[in-house]
Enzyme design. Structure first.
Site, short mmCIF file in Angstrom:
data_model
loop_
_atom_site.label_atom_id
_atom_site.label_comp_id
_atom_site.label_asym_id
_atom_site.label_seq_id
_atom_site.Cartn_x
_atom_site.Cartn_y
_atom_site.Cartn_z
N ALA A 174 11.53 53.48 -46.34
CA ALA A 174 10.21 53.65 -46.97
C ALA A 174 10.09 52.83 -48.25
CB ALA A 174 9.97 55.13 -47.26
N SER A 210 7.75 44.86 -47.08
CA SER A 210 7.30 43.47 -47.11
C SER A 210 7.54 42.77 -45.78
CB SER A 210 8.03 42.71 -48.21
OG SER A 210 9.40 42.57 -47.89
N THR A 231 4.35 45.79 -42.08
CA THR A 231 4.75 44.81 -43.09
C THR A 231 3.58 44.38 -43.98
OG1 THR A 231 4.50 42.96 -41.55
CG2 THR A 231 6.62 44.06 -41.58
N PHE A 279 8.22 51.77 -52.19
CA PHE A 279 7.97 52.46 -53.47
C PHE A 279 6.52 52.83 -53.68
CE2 PHE A 279 6.97 48.04 -54.48
CZ PHE A 279 5.82 48.16 -55.24
N CYS A 289 -0.71 48.25 -49.06
CA CYS A 289 -0.96 47.37 -47.92
C CYS A 289 -2.41 47.41 -47.47
CB CYS A 289 -0.03 47.72 -46.76
SG CYS A 289 -0.33 49.36 -46.07
N GLU A 297 14.63 52.88 -53.79
CA GLU A 297 15.48 53.21 -54.94
C GLU A 297 14.69 53.24 -56.24
OE1 GLU A 297 15.97 48.79 -54.01
OE2 GLU A 297 15.69 50.67 -52.93
N ARG A 298 13.42 52.82 -56.18
CA ARG A 298 12.58 52.84 -57.38
C ARG A 298 11.84 54.16 -57.56
NH1 ARG A 298 9.83 46.80 -56.75
NH2 ARG A 298 11.71 45.60 -57.21
N GLU A 316 0.74 37.21 -49.94
CA GLU A 316 0.54 38.61 -50.33
C GLU A 316 1.05 38.76 -51.76
OE1 GLU A 316 1.37 43.13 -48.72
OE2 GLU A 316 2.96 41.64 -48.48
N LYS A 354 15.86 56.51 -45.91
CA LYS A 354 16.22 55.69 -47.06
C LYS A 354 14.94 55.43 -47.85
CE LYS A 354 16.13 51.53 -48.32
NZ LYS A 354 15.93 51.69 -49.79
#
Length: 487
Positions: A150, A229, A251, A152, A284, A179-180, A382, A176
């Site tokens: 996933a 991304s 994405t 942020f 997105c 981490e941010r 993007e 997962k």
């Protein structure tokens, strides 16, 4: 100075220390305050999680579907009771304002509500007579251990369209998260545990490359859902598929909004400001390009720039703030680089996001370019930031042709009152999610979410009936019952 808390992974119903010695700071992007530290976990951590989830699958997959649904319903109730706390965590980790954070919590809860309908969603079908004395029935079964990766930008909504549905349908799950934004995940685990979830069914492993590759390669993990991304998503799809896993990879995006001469300009501008600059453009479904008919272009630009200049920038916890920071210093530098590139390539900067922002956090203000062309970098890439490009066009046909040149095709919007224009747009635009007279065409949980072209790799989208198909496999039973003699 207080010691910074180090987070732990959640495996087999327990918070366990990672095998790593590498930790990263989790920073409030509005203040640069270090909130905690997150482990950059190892393959050994993923191995433990995968084996745990595989073992739990043996029993969880046999649990009666209504019982699984009741746990999801309990989870939904707890999320609702704690929505303000969840929103607060989103704001301090991600930076979006409190109103937007509450909206995200609401969308996450909506996904859990949809997953709680598992008894209906798991139903198969049958045909009483396919030949003389022969019937056939189709049954759904869970697929096994599922991995979710996933981003942020929606730390609650995106994981909640992954693991609740997968688990409700009888799978076990390894998440997962970014981490941010790990603190929100920690709260989700706490509430899911309180809802009655057995050990090993839901596991969380923080990390980066090693964790991603572990998920992609571990033989016990049968399916992978990814949001992020394009470069990473393409890698996830290729690597996961190479290892014979079922993969859905949502994405990149470069969403176009078309404004026709008959559009209500006040309403249109309000919607576009929200779509382009909400969540600091880090979503997105953000509006990245506006194509506006020449007949109203000057008036539209005047109103757009005026509205953008009124946007309040700052800490999302403060009253009245609309635009918060981008997620990290690197993201800010990258965005400033795109602004400079737009100027160098000849676009006209009419609203400069580099001005009137504080250095206290990672802030970039609303940025608008006029007279953009399709050969410019700011049109192609993007940017994932509060940067909006405007192109002036002669008509709807030209606007659609421009949008269809993009490699991305996630969403697109049209502002008009002309039903013929709406039909033309619907039939000719290359995009998976369309909006008519609204800025963000994100559908409800019971409709599929995702785009076309380079915005999606896979066959089954997130949410809706697609998600049920993605997280299940089918078994067809054909049975013959010779006609008995009851005489």
């Amino acid at each position: 100075m207080a010691e910074i808390r180090k987070l732990r992974n959640y495996i087999n119903g327990e918070w366990v220390e990672s095998k790593t010695d590498k930790y990263e700071d989790v920073v409030n992007p509005a203040t640069k305050e270090v909130l905690c530290q997150v482990p950059i976990s190892t393959r050994e951590d993923i191995e433990y999680a995968a084996q745990t989830a595989a073992e739990a699958f043996k029993t969880w997959s046999k649990v009666a579907v209504p019982r699984r649904a009741r746990i999801l319903f309990n989870f939904q109730q707890l999320l609702t009771q704690h929505k303000e706390e969840l929103a607060h965590l989103i704001t301090i980790e991600n930076g979006k304002n409190t109103k937007e954070a509450l909206g995200e919590v609401g969308r996450g809860i909506e996904n859990v509500e949809f997953a709680a309908g598992a008894p209906s969603l798991m139903m198969g079908d049958s045909l009483a007579t396919i030949a003389t004395d022969v019937e056939a029935a189709n049954y759904r079964y869970p697929i096994g251990v599922v991995g979710g990766i996933a981003p942020f930008n929606f730390p609650m909504m995106v994981p909640c369209w992954m693991f609740p549905m997968a688990i409700a349908l009888g799978n076990t799950f390894i998440l997962k998260p970014s981490e941010r934004t790990p603190l929100l995940t920690e709260k989700l685990v706490e509430l899911f545990e309180k809802a009655g979830l057995p050990k090993g069914v839901f596991n969380v492993v923080y990390g980066a490359h090693d964790v991603v590759n572990g998920i992609l390669e571990h033989p016990e993990i049968k399916a992978i859902s990814f949001v992020g991304s394009k470069p990473v998503g393409e890698y996830v799809y290729k690597k996961g598929s190479e290892n014979l896993k079922r993969v859905q990879s949502l994405t990149g995006a470069k969403n176009h909004t078309i404004v026709l001469n008959d559009a209500n300009l006040e309403d249109t501008v309000t919607n576009i400001i929200g779509a382009a600059f909400g969540s600091a453009g880090e979503r997105c479904m953000a509006c990245a390009v506006v194509t506006v008919e020449e007949g109203i272009a000057d008036e539209f630009m005047e109103k757009l720039v005026q509205k953008a200049s009124e946007v309040k920038i700052g800490n999302g916890l403060d009253d009245g703030v609309f635009l918060g920071p981008v997620i990290r210093e690197d993201n800010k530098k990258r965005t400033l680089g795109y602004i400079q590139k737009g100027i160098e390539e000849g676009a006209r900067l009419v609203c400069d996001g580099r001005e009137n922002v504080t250095d206290e956090g990672y802030f970039v203000g609303p940025t608008i370019f006029d007279n953009v062309t399709t050969d410019m970098t700011i049109w192609k890439d993007e940017i994932f930031a509060p940067v909006l490009s405007v192109i002036r066009v002669k008509n709807l046909k030209e606007a659609v042709e421009i949008a269809n040149q993009s490699e991305f095709a996630n969403g697109a919007c049209l502002f008009t009152s002309n039903s013929n224009a709406i039909r033309y747009f619907r039939e000719n635009i290359d995009a998976g999610m369309l909006g008519i007279n609204l800025g963000v065409p994100a559908p409800m949980a019971f409709f599929p979410f995702s785009g076309w072209k380079s915005s999606f790799f896979g066959t089954l989208h997130a949410n809706g009936k697609d998600s049920v198909d993605f997280y299940t496999r089918k078994k067809v039973v054909t049975a013959r019952y010779p006609a008995p003699d009851f005489n």
